[in-house]
Design a protein around this motif. Sequence first.
Motif, mmCIF file in Angstrom:
data_model
loop_
_atom_site.group_PDB
_atom_site.id
_atom_site.type_symbol
_atom_site.label_atom_id
_atom_site.label_comp_id
_atom_site.label_asym_id
_atom_site.label_seq_id
_atom_site.Cartn_x
_atom_site.Cartn_y
_atom_site.Cartn_z
ATOM 1 N N GLU A 44 0.836 -1.195 0.000
ATOM 2 C CA GLU A 44 0.000 0.000 0.000
ATOM 3 C C GLU A 44 0.873 1.246 0.000
ATOM 4 N N VAL A 45 0.315 2.306 -0.574
ATOM 5 C CA VAL A 45 0.927 3.623 -0.541
ATOM 6 C C VAL A 45 0.001 4.505 0.284
ATOM 7 N N ILE A 46 0.557 5.190 1.272
ATOM 8 C CA ILE A 46 -0.236 6.059 2.148
ATOM 9 C C ILE A 46 0.193 7.497 1.900
ATOM 10 N N ILE A 47 -0.799 8.371 1.756
ATOM 11 C CA ILE A 47 -0.521 9.800 1.614
ATOM 12 C C ILE A 47 -1.123 10.470 2.851
ATOM 13 N N PRO A 48 -0.308 10.622 3.908
ATOM 14 C CA PRO A 48 -0.843 11.034 5.203
ATOM 15 C C PRO A 48 -1.289 12.489 5.306
ATOM 16 N N LEU A 49 -0.843 13.366 4.438
ATOM 17 C CA LEU A 49 -1.178 14.787 4.570
ATOM 18 C C LEU A 49 -2.093 15.311 3.477
ATOM 19 N N VAL A 50 -2.757 14.439 2.755
ATOM 20 C CA VAL A 50 -3.606 14.871 1.645
ATOM 21 C C VAL A 50 -5.042 15.097 2.109
ATOM 22 N N THR A 51 -5.711 16.052 1.446
ATOM 23 C CA THR A 51 -7.129 16.337 1.724
ATOM 24 C C THR A 51 -7.924 16.148 0.430
ATOM 25 N N PRO A 52 -9.233 15.949 0.558
ATOM 26 C CA PRO A 52 -10.056 15.851 -0.654
ATOM 27 C C PRO A 52 -9.953 17.122 -1.508
ATOM 28 N N GLU A 53 -9.855 18.275 -0.861
ATOM 29 C CA GLU A 53 -9.764 19.544 -1.587
ATOM 30 C C GLU A 53 -8.486 19.621 -2.428
ATOM 31 N N GLN A 54 -7.401 19.105 -1.877
ATOM 32 C CA GLN A 54 -6.147 19.107 -2.634
ATOM 33 C C GLN A 54 -6.255 18.218 -3.868
ATOM 34 N N LEU A 55 -6.764 17.013 -3.694
ATOM 35 C CA LEU A 55 -6.896 16.108 -4.840
ATOM 36 C C LEU A 55 -7.837 16.682 -5.895
ATOM 37 N N ALA A 56 -8.924 17.310 -5.466
ATOM 38 C CA ALA A 56 -9.873 17.900 -6.413
ATOM 39 C C ALA A 56 -9.237 19.053 -7.184
ATOM 40 N N ALA A 57 -8.306 19.770 -6.566
ATOM 41 C CA ALA A 57 -7.669 20.928 -7.201
ATOM 42 C C ALA A 57 -6.546 20.552 -8.169
ATOM 43 N N LEU A 58 -6.054 19.321 -8.089
ATOM 44 C CA LEU A 58 -4.937 18.917 -8.946
ATOM 45 C C LEU A 58 -5.349 18.884 -10.410
ATOM 46 N N PRO A 59 -4.427 19.285 -11.295
ATOM 47 C CA PRO A 59 -4.736 19.193 -12.730
ATOM 48 C C PRO A 59 -4.793 17.737 -13.171
ATOM 49 N N ASP A 60 -5.571 17.474 -14.207
ATOM 50 C CA ASP A 60 -5.618 16.134 -14.786
ATOM 51 C C ASP A 60 -4.244 15.787 -15.342
ATOM 52 N N TYR A 61 -3.880 14.533 -15.214
ATOM 53 C CA TYR A 61 -2.631 14.070 -15.810
ATOM 54 C C TYR A 61 -2.940 13.384 -17.126
ATOM 55 N N SER A 62 -2.190 13.747 -18.147
ATOM 56 C CA SER A 62 -2.255 13.003 -19.404
ATOM 57 C C SER A 62 -0.828 12.703 -19.840
ATOM 58 N N ARG A 63 -0.638 11.555 -20.365
ATOM 59 C CA ARG A 63 0.690 11.042 -20.723
ATOM 60 C C ARG A 63 1.469 12.028 -21.594
ATOM 61 N N ASN A 64 2.752 12.171 -21.277
ATOM 62 C CA ASN A 64 3.678 13.028 -22.025
ATOM 63 C C ASN A 64 3.233 14.481 -22.100
ATOM 64 N N ASN A 65 2.527 14.947 -21.072
ATOM 65 C CA ASN A 65 2.047 16.323 -21.086
ATOM 66 C C ASN A 65 2.249 16.970 -19.725
ATOM 67 N N THR A 66 3.454 16.849 -19.181
ATOM 68 C CA THR A 66 3.739 17.430 -17.872
ATOM 69 C C THR A 66 4.770 18.537 -18.051
ATOM 70 N N SER A 67 4.328 19.771 -17.877
ATOM 71 C CA SER A 67 5.217 20.920 -18.030
ATOM 72 C C SER A 67 5.691 21.391 -16.658
ATOM 73 N N LEU A 68 6.666 22.260 -16.661
ATOM 74 C CA LEU A 68 7.111 22.858 -15.402
ATOM 75 C C LEU A 68 5.984 23.671 -14.778
ATOM 76 N N GLU A 69 5.140 24.250 -15.605
ATOM 77 C CA GLU A 69 3.984 24.998 -15.104
ATOM 78 C C GLU A 69 3.038 24.065 -14.331
ATOM 79 N N THR A 70 2.818 22.866 -14.858
ATOM 80 C CA THR A 70 1.983 21.873 -14.176
ATOM 81 C C THR A 70 2.601 21.500 -12.833
ATOM 82 N N GLU A 71 3.913 21.289 -12.833
ATOM 83 C CA GLU A 71 4.598 20.946 -11.587
ATOM 84 C C GLU A 71 4.484 22.070 -10.553
ATOM 85 N N MET A 72 4.590 23.302 -10.999
ATOM 86 C CA MET A 72 4.459 24.433 -10.073
ATOM 87 C C MET A 72 3.042 24.500 -9.497
ATOM 88 N N SER A 73 2.057 24.194 -10.317
ATOM 89 C CA SER A 73 0.671 24.173 -9.863
ATOM 90 C C SER A 73 0.480 23.103 -8.787
#
Length: 141
Positions: free
Chosen positions: A92-121
Amino acid sequence: MEANDENLKSNHLQELGGSDFEIVDGQPNIKGWEVLGPEGQDLGEVSELLFDESSRKVRYIVLDLEENEWNLEERDVLIPIGLAEIDVERDEVIIPLVTPEQLAALPDYSRNNTSLETEMSIRSIFMNADPVSSASIQDNF
C-alpha cells in the motif's frame, strides 16, 4: 519562442512503463498498489510512476482516482513521491497529509504532457493548504 519558453513546455519527465529504465533491485515496484488517505480512505491505485531521466529518480506517482472513497472525479493526477509513505508489507501507498480539496484541485494528468507549469501548480496546491505542514512538504520537492 525563446529557449526559456521552450524549456517550460518541454517534457522532462518520463513514464517508467515503456521506458528502458527499471526499478532498482531491492526496491518495490508500487505500480498497481492501493493508495490510502490519512485515515485509511481508499483513494485509488498507482497506475504509473514518472521519473526524471537525467537524475534517474522517481518524482511522481500517477494516482488513478477510480472508485475513490472521497467521491472525487475519476481521473489520473500526479502526487509528488515525497508525500507518499510506502507500506511494503501490505503493498500500500499512504498519503498522510492529503485532503479531498487538494486532490480535487490537482490538474488532470495526461501522458507526455507534464510541463514545469503543471509541476508548479501541483507544488502550490500541496504547499498552501496547511502552514504547519508546508515546511515539511517543501523539503520533499
